[in-house]
Structures are given as C-alpha cells and as structure tokens.
Write an enzyme that holds these catalytic residues in place. Sequence first.
Site, PDB file in Angstrom:
ATOM      1  N   TRP A  80      -2.873  -2.778  -2.193  1.00 22.97           N
ATOM      2  CA  TRP A  80      -2.337  -4.097  -2.173  1.00 22.97           C
ATOM      3  C   TRP A  80      -3.162  -4.894  -1.122  1.00 22.97           C
ATOM      4  O   TRP A  80      -2.826  -4.727   0.259  1.00 22.97           O
ATOM      5  CB  TRP A  80      -1.154  -4.103  -2.160  1.00 22.97           C
ATOM      6  CG  TRP A  80      -0.828  -5.353  -2.306  1.00 22.97           C
ATOM      7  CD1 TRP A  80      -0.379  -5.924  -3.624  1.00 22.97           C
ATOM      8  CD2 TRP A  80      -0.381  -6.775  -1.712  1.00 22.97           C
ATOM      9  NE1 TRP A  80       0.100  -7.240  -3.745  1.00 22.97           N
ATOM     10  CE2 TRP A  80      -0.209  -8.330  -2.300  1.00 22.97           C
ATOM     11  CE3 TRP A  80      -0.522  -7.272  -0.407  1.00 22.97           C
ATOM     12  CZ2 TRP A  80       1.106  -9.442  -2.187  1.00 22.97           C
ATOM     13  CZ3 TRP A  80       0.167  -8.538  -0.177  1.00 22.97           C
ATOM     14  CH2 TRP A  80       0.481  -9.226  -1.095  1.00 22.97           C
ATOM     15  N   LYS A 132       5.730  -3.387  -4.836  1.00 26.03           N
ATOM     16  CA  LYS A 132       7.244  -3.695  -4.832  1.00 26.03           C
ATOM     17  C   LYS A 132       7.493  -3.704  -3.220  1.00 26.03           C
ATOM     18  O   LYS A 132       9.250  -4.000  -3.357  1.00 26.03           O
ATOM     19  CB  LYS A 132       7.057  -1.639  -4.733  1.00 26.03           C
ATOM     20  CG  LYS A 132       8.564  -1.211  -5.198  1.00 26.03           C
ATOM     21  CD  LYS A 132       9.676  -2.404  -6.237  1.00 26.03           C
ATOM     22  CE  LYS A 132      10.888  -2.000  -6.109  1.00 26.03           C
ATOM     23  NZ  LYS A 132      11.850  -2.865  -7.671  1.00 26.03           N
ATOM     24  N   ASN A 138      -1.205   1.935   5.684  1.00 27.67           N
ATOM     25  CA  ASN A 138      -0.219   0.554   4.994  1.00 27.67           C
ATOM     26  C   ASN A 138       0.131   0.032   6.230  1.00 27.67           C
ATOM     27  O   ASN A 138       0.799   0.472   7.546  1.00 27.67           O
ATOM     28  CB  ASN A 138       0.876   1.588   4.716  1.00 27.67           C
ATOM     29  CG  ASN A 138       1.670   0.664   4.358  1.00 27.67           C
ATOM     30  OD1 ASN A 138       1.849  -0.929   3.723  1.00 27.67           O
ATOM     31  ND2 ASN A 138       3.112   1.088   3.954  1.00 27.67           N
ATOM     32  N   GLY A 139       0.003  -1.445   6.356  1.00 26.99           N
ATOM     33  CA  GLY A 139       0.445  -2.107   6.809  1.00 26.99           C
ATOM     34  C   GLY A 139      -0.404  -2.847   7.331  1.00 26.99           C
ATOM     35  O   GLY A 139      -1.844  -3.859   6.984  1.00 26.99           O
ATOM     36  N   LYS A 167      12.793 -13.502 -12.538  1.00 27.29           N
ATOM     37  CA  LYS A 167      12.463 -12.595 -13.215  1.00 27.29           C
ATOM     38  C   LYS A 167      11.029 -12.708 -14.019  1.00 27.29           C
ATOM     39  O   LYS A 167      10.264 -12.290 -14.500  1.00 27.29           O
ATOM     40  CB  LYS A 167      13.473 -11.614 -14.374  1.00 27.29           C
ATOM     41  CG  LYS A 167      13.828 -10.443 -14.185  1.00 27.29           C
ATOM     42  CD  LYS A 167      14.405  -9.959 -12.799  1.00 27.29           C
ATOM     43  CE  LYS A 167      13.528  -9.639 -11.804  1.00 27.29           C
ATOM     44  NZ  LYS A 167      13.996  -9.763 -10.620  1.00 27.29           N
ATOM     45  N   GLU A 184      17.934 -16.250 -10.629  1.00 24.94           N
ATOM     46  CA  GLU A 184      17.329 -14.500 -10.382  1.00 24.94           C
ATOM     47  C   GLU A 184      16.855 -14.544 -11.569  1.00 24.94           C
ATOM     48  O   GLU A 184      15.460 -13.473 -12.341  1.00 24.94           O
ATOM     49  CB  GLU A 184      18.691 -13.770 -10.381  1.00 24.94           C
ATOM     50  CG  GLU A 184      18.019 -11.932 -11.067  1.00 24.94           C
ATOM     51  CD  GLU A 184      16.514 -11.661  -9.972  1.00 24.94           C
ATOM     52  OE1 GLU A 184      16.710 -11.838  -9.307  1.00 24.94           O
ATOM     53  OE2 GLU A 184      16.453 -10.292 -10.088  1.00 24.94           O
ATOM     54  N   HIS A 207      18.730 -35.793 -11.980  1.00 21.83           N
ATOM     55  CA  HIS A 207      18.952 -36.440 -10.371  1.00 21.83           C
ATOM     56  C   HIS A 207      17.200 -36.127 -10.213  1.00 21.83           C
ATOM     57  O   HIS A 207      17.225 -36.455  -9.267  1.00 21.83           O
ATOM     58  CB  HIS A 207      19.535 -35.818  -8.979  1.00 21.83           C
ATOM     59  CG  HIS A 207      21.365 -36.206  -9.369  1.00 21.83           C
ATOM     60  ND1 HIS A 207      21.349 -37.492  -9.162  1.00 21.83           N
ATOM     61  CD2 HIS A 207      22.241 -35.035  -9.771  1.00 21.83           C
ATOM     62  CE1 HIS A 207      22.717 -37.226  -9.407  1.00 21.83           C
ATOM     63  NE2 HIS A 207      23.426 -35.781  -9.131  1.00 21.83           N
ATOM     64  N   GLU A 239       7.705 -13.374 -12.740  1.00 17.14           N
ATOM     65  CA  GLU A 239       6.307 -12.126 -11.855  1.00 17.14           C
ATOM     66  C   GLU A 239       6.129 -10.649 -13.655  1.00 17.14           C
ATOM     67  O   GLU A 239       5.442 -11.008 -12.884  1.00 17.14           O
ATOM     68  CB  GLU A 239       7.999 -11.728 -10.951  1.00 17.14           C
ATOM     69  CG  GLU A 239       9.076 -10.872 -11.865  1.00 17.14           C
ATOM     70  CD  GLU A 239       9.692 -10.534 -10.270  1.00 17.14           C
ATOM     71  OE1 GLU A 239      11.009  -9.550 -10.593  1.00 17.14           O
ATOM     72  OE2 GLU A 239       9.186  -9.802  -9.354  1.00 17.14           O
ATOM     73  N   ARG A 258       3.737   0.124  -5.404  1.00 15.37           N
ATOM     74  CA  ARG A 258       3.629  -0.607  -4.161  1.00 15.37           C
ATOM     75  C   ARG A 258       1.913  -1.095  -4.078  1.00 15.37           C
ATOM     76  O   ARG A 258       1.660  -2.097  -3.064  1.00 15.37           O
ATOM     77  CB  ARG A 258       3.614   0.398  -2.682  1.00 15.37           C
ATOM     78  CG  ARG A 258       4.515   1.749  -2.689  1.00 15.37           C
ATOM     79  CD  ARG A 258       4.370   2.488  -2.239  1.00 15.37           C
ATOM     80  NE  ARG A 258       4.873   2.248  -0.564  1.00 15.37           N
ATOM     81  CZ  ARG A 258       5.835   1.362   0.196  1.00 15.37           C
ATOM     82  NH1 ARG A 258       6.703   1.515  -0.092  1.00 15.37           N
ATOM     83  NH2 ARG A 258       5.346   1.048   1.792  1.00 15.37           N
ATOM     84  N   CYS A 314       1.099  -1.066  -0.046  1.00 12.93           N
ATOM     85  CA  CYS A 314      -0.389  -0.111   0.023  1.00 12.93           C
ATOM     86  C   CYS A 314       0.736   1.378  -0.075  1.00 12.93           C
ATOM     87  O   CYS A 314       1.816   1.097   0.452  1.00 12.93           O
ATOM     88  CB  CYS A 314      -1.256  -0.187   1.645  1.00 12.93           C
ATOM     89  SG  CYS A 314      -1.791  -1.402   1.792  1.00 12.93           S
TER      90      CYS A 314
HETATM   91  C1  F6R Z   1      11.814  -9.255  -8.140  1.00 10.91           C
HETATM   92  C2  F6R Z   1      11.664  -8.340  -6.652  1.00 10.91           C
HETATM   93  C3  F6R Z   1      10.816  -8.807  -5.322  1.00 10.91           C
HETATM   94  C4  F6R Z   1      12.595  -7.984  -4.077  1.00 10.91           C
HETATM   95  C5  F6R Z   1      12.204  -8.727  -2.698  1.00 10.91           C
HETATM   96  C6  F6R Z   1      12.571  -8.375  -1.648  1.00 10.91           C
HETATM   97  O1  F6R Z   1      11.914  -8.927  -8.789  1.00 10.91           O
HETATM   98  O2  F6R Z   1      11.700  -6.765  -6.377  1.00 10.91           O
HETATM   99  O3  F6R Z   1      11.844 -10.036  -4.913  1.00 10.91           O
HETATM  100  O4  F6R Z   1      13.668  -8.797  -4.227  1.00 10.91           O
HETATM  101  O5  F6R Z   1      10.955  -8.336  -2.720  1.00 10.91           O
HETATM  102  O6  F6R Z   1      12.183  -6.663  -1.477  1.00 10.91           O
HETATM  103  P1  F6R Z   1      13.006  -5.821  -0.983  1.00 10.91           P
HETATM  104  O7  F6R Z   1      14.828  -5.611  -1.654  1.00 10.91           O
HETATM  105  O8  F6R Z   1      13.185  -4.623  -0.977  1.00 10.91           O
HETATM  106  O9  F6R Z   1      13.697  -6.232   0.808  1.00 10.91           O
END
Ligand code: F6R
Length: 614
Positions: free
Chosen positions: A74, A609, A100-101, A493, A489, A512, A496, A27, A2
């Site tokens: 969110w 995010k 937010n929370g 990517k 990674e 395996h 997501e 967010r 949020c």
């Molecule tokens: C993937 C992504 C998430 C963040 C994760 C941690 O692209 O952005 O996997 O890396 O939510 O977020 P932070 O770094 O803000 O703790």
Amino acid sequence: MCGIVGYIGNKKACPILIAGLTRLEYRGYDSAGVSTIEKNGLSLMKTKGRVKNLNDLKGIDKLEGTIGIAHTRWATHGKPSNENSHPHQDNSKTFSVVHNGIIENYAELKNLLEEKGYHFYSQTDTEVIPNLIHYYFLKDKEDNSTMKFLKAVRNACLDLKGSFAIEVISSYFPDNMIVVRKDSPLVIGTCENEKYISSDIPAILSYTRDFYLLNNLEFTILSKNSAKFFDTELNEIKKKLDVIEWNSSAAEKDGYDDFMLKEIYEQPSAVRETIGSRISNDLKCEIEELKFSKKQLQEITKIYIVACGTAMHAGLSGKNTIEKICRIPTEVDIASEFRYRDPIIDKNTLCIFISQSGETADTIAALKLAKSKGATTLAISNVIGSSITREADYSIYTHAGPEIAVASTKAYTSQVALINIIAIYFAEILQSTKSEYLNFLKQELLSLPKKIEETLKCKDQIFEFAKKVYQEKDMFFLGRGVDETVAKEGSLKLKEISYIHSESYAAGELKHGPIALIENGITVVGIMTDENLVEKTVSNIQEVITRGAKTLIITNQKINYNNFNEVIIIPEIAPFISPILSVIPLQLLSYFISKEKGLDVDKPRNLAKSVTVE
Ligand code: F6R
C-alpha cells in the site's frame, strides 16, 4: 499497511509466498514482489498492481528456492511502480528486504549512505534498510556467521525511526532468514522443518496453528527447523508458542462471492462468540480478563473511548450505554486527534481503545500517550497478540474470527456487543443501575444471534432498493441518540465501498444548515429504534420528504409506514444494543450498491484493512 510473507522449509517457496500474499492483499494492492534464495544468488521478481500479476512474470515459475520473502504494497513513499515495489536490495544485491511500516528518518539515512557511495533506485523509505544492513555487515571485520548477519540487521534497525516489520534474506546465508518488528505486525508460524512468516495469522493458518507472536525489537534468526530470539543486546531470549484456535476455513470465502458478504452473514456466530461465557444463561456477567474492584471503579472519574473509523463508531454507541448505566462521564475521540490534543488524563481516567486489527498506528500511539499520563488502559481487539493488546493494562478480545474484507462489518457488531457487556459488568460492580434492568439487557444480548438472523432476511428488499439508487451521487443518513451513531457507520460504509458521497447527521441538526442540500429525488436513510426519540426523528424525516427526498427507513417502532418509500422492519431490541441490528441493512445496502456498480467490494480503492501508518 502492506502485507509481508516469508517461508523457510523443504518446499518451493514461491507458490507458498504468492498464496500468502493473495490472502494478505487486503492490506494493500498497489504492487507485489518476491525474492528467493536460488543456487546462483537472490532472485527478485516484482510488479506494479495486484498479486496475480506476479504469475505473468517471466521466469517466476522456474524459481526453485526453498527460502523466500514476499510483499504486497500500500504505497506511502513513492507512487505504485515496479521500482518502488518490494522486495528491495542493497547495491551489491546480497540482501533482500521486505518492509511494512514507515521509516521516518529515511531521508537523513539516505543522505548518510549516499555520502558513503550507496545509490538509490526507488523513492521508497525502505531502500535504506538493505543498504544499511550491507554497510554494517561490511564494517564488521569478523568472519561471516549468522551472528554477524544478525548484528548487521540489529545495528541497522537501531538507526531506524518509525515503524517496521521486516524480513531479510542474504545470499551469504542460504539457510536463514532474519525477521524483526517494531510497531508493525509480524507473526511466525512453526511446524516440523518449516517456518511461515506473515503480517497476520489467517494468511498462514492453513499450514499451522502454532505461532510465535513477536514483541517489539525481538530479533529472530530462523532456519527451517529452529527459531532463535534475541533482545537488542543480542542476548538470547525464550519465547512461548501460542496455539491459535481459529481454523483456516475462517479465512476462506466458503462459497460467498465476497468476504464482505460472508462476514455480514457471519454476524450471528461472531456476536455469539463475543458474548461467549461472558453472559451465562442464568444471567451472570463475568469478564475473566477484567479484575476491577468496586473501589477501583468508583475512583474512575472519566472514561475516554479512543479508536478510528468504524471502531470509533462502535465506541460512540458504547458511550451511550456506559454513561446511562454506569453514570461515568465518557468521551469518544478519534485516535489521530486524541494523540495531539493534550487530553486531560490522570490516574483516575480509564481509556478504552478499540481496534479490530490492534495495529492501527494512531490508536497505538494514543494508547501509549494515555499510559504515559497514568491512565488505566483497556484494549478491545479482534486479533490475538496484536500490538494494542500487548501495550494495554487489560485486553479483551471480540473473538469475531478473521475479518478479511476491508470494510468492517462483523468486527463492528462484535465491538458494540462487547462494549455493552463491559458497561453491564461495570454497572453491576458499581451498583449504578437496578439489577432488573441489567438482567433485561443481558437477556437482550443473549437474544442477539437469533435477531441478527431475522434481520438478515431483509437482504432481498435491500437488494431491490439498491438497484434503484446505485447511480446516485449523494445520500444522507439521519438518526437520533444511538441511531445517530449507526447513521455515521452506514454513511462510512457507503462511501468506502460504493464511492457515493454521503453525510450523516443527528436528525435534529439537519435544519441548522445541511437541509439546504436536500433536493428533489435525493435519498435519505432514517434510523429509528428508540421509542423515546422516534416521533422526533419522524418529524425530521417529514421535513426532508416535503423537500422531495425519497426515504429508506430502518426501524422497529410502530410508525405510519405509508409516508416512506421503503421501510425495513428489524426485531425489537433495547436501544443500547440496537446498532447491532440496525446497521445490518446498511451494510447490505452498501454491499449491493457496490456490486451493482461492478466495484471490488473487498478491496475498495485507496484503502487498506490495517492502517499501520499515521
Ligand atoms: C471501515 C474500516 C475502518 C477501520 C479503521 C480502524 O470499514 O474498517 O474505518 O474501522 O481503520 O481499524 P482498526 O479497527 O483495525 O483499528
């Protein structure tokens, strides 16, 4: 999750609030809403869906109020709907609140309030907050004053368990707003006769560079020309202003179609900023935020690197460097696992926490746990003044600039760069690796911005490949050593932002079990940047080719390219640092696949995010 925004000043609040929400939409984008103080009381406009839907609400353009609060959601408690959208009000509609929370004890508080005659109209945890404030406000028999308002907010907040950043306005106090945070982010931007409040700095950076960064439970009464801070006993406290150096264009798209593409292209400068003066041209390595003596470092018997998602992948590549050049056993853990598995920690443990936002709930909780067990804690974050940097013994910033796209790109590469610099800094003090090799690594780091630029030239080749594979249902990513961390990674990517199922494996592990899934036509991405491992990985890739896979290879090694469908050649670089280059074609691959599928690259479904809930 949020995003919250607030404004007090002389201008109409609503357009400023909506502009701020648009910037915070990364967010959460399940619903949006605003509440302003109008001549006839509090306005309340909210709707399910994206922030832009607010502009369609009847009467929103008529709001005149110069004080207001706003929210983009969110969803946690209660599905996305108009009723569950914020702001929420108490039953008498005297107080509007955005939050937010997560309020963990909201069910209990709701029961108590229901017993006192309050009614609830949403499924959210938030709705208890304005009603609790109203309850305490009425209970206090003093005359109305801003201190009475503050006391009611303070009393309500002390009843809340969980995390919150809240803004409260009241029709009784047409010149004020009260804000407070606990384990959720909130900053206050200030300029003459105006106050801007936001979940993050970039959303309001076009208005001011002067910020108050709130600590937990610092209750703040705002008017357009003052900000007064109080502790939980309501004693006034002094706070210093922080001046932010980023400029607002850092938070704009600057002609790019999407933030993600812009951020991919910002990697040369982001990594340059991360290195900054930490490695000088004459190869001195200094990290001004760290003051470790040789004795202190010699006493460290174990390092944990703890993070989530992409930040955890940066940690995995850091483990490779730290173990190799510092010779300290290093374990990488997912924060949500670490915090519940009773990790073996003592005063000789160093725990490094990596978080772009610095607000990830699990990472903050893991950090608190490590501290309580006596570990030395070090935070790596991109956000000045974020929660983990305030909790940790030492904090280092990546200085990558604001990352707006939900999918992390430049934050990852700058984290990998920084953790390598930290490893070099430790190794130099410990004298655990020959200085010639450390100097070589420093030179390699300094060469990165140029090599990233070179790597970005693979864009067209990746674009063509993406057009061939964007309709696929599954993909595999393989690598060994540090390349396996990049495989992880790349796979994350792709999932997501392209919504394609993918798996990443240590190349040698495939046979395996997972090789059973390899069938004719499936795409396998192989990463090979380590000359000691390349032949082994080539053999593993050969095994999948034999079973009909088509392959995309990312490499800087001399191999027979004829065996593979597509080969992306990246510049040569020391293997420890190679993730910073080898991840770039994978970032571009998921970006272009997502675009081919017509998806919202910057705001992928179900994600946000900053994950400020457990
Ligand atoms: C993937 C992504 C998430 C963040 C994760 C941690 O692209 O952005 O996997 O890396 O939510 O977020 P932070 O770094 O803000 O703790």
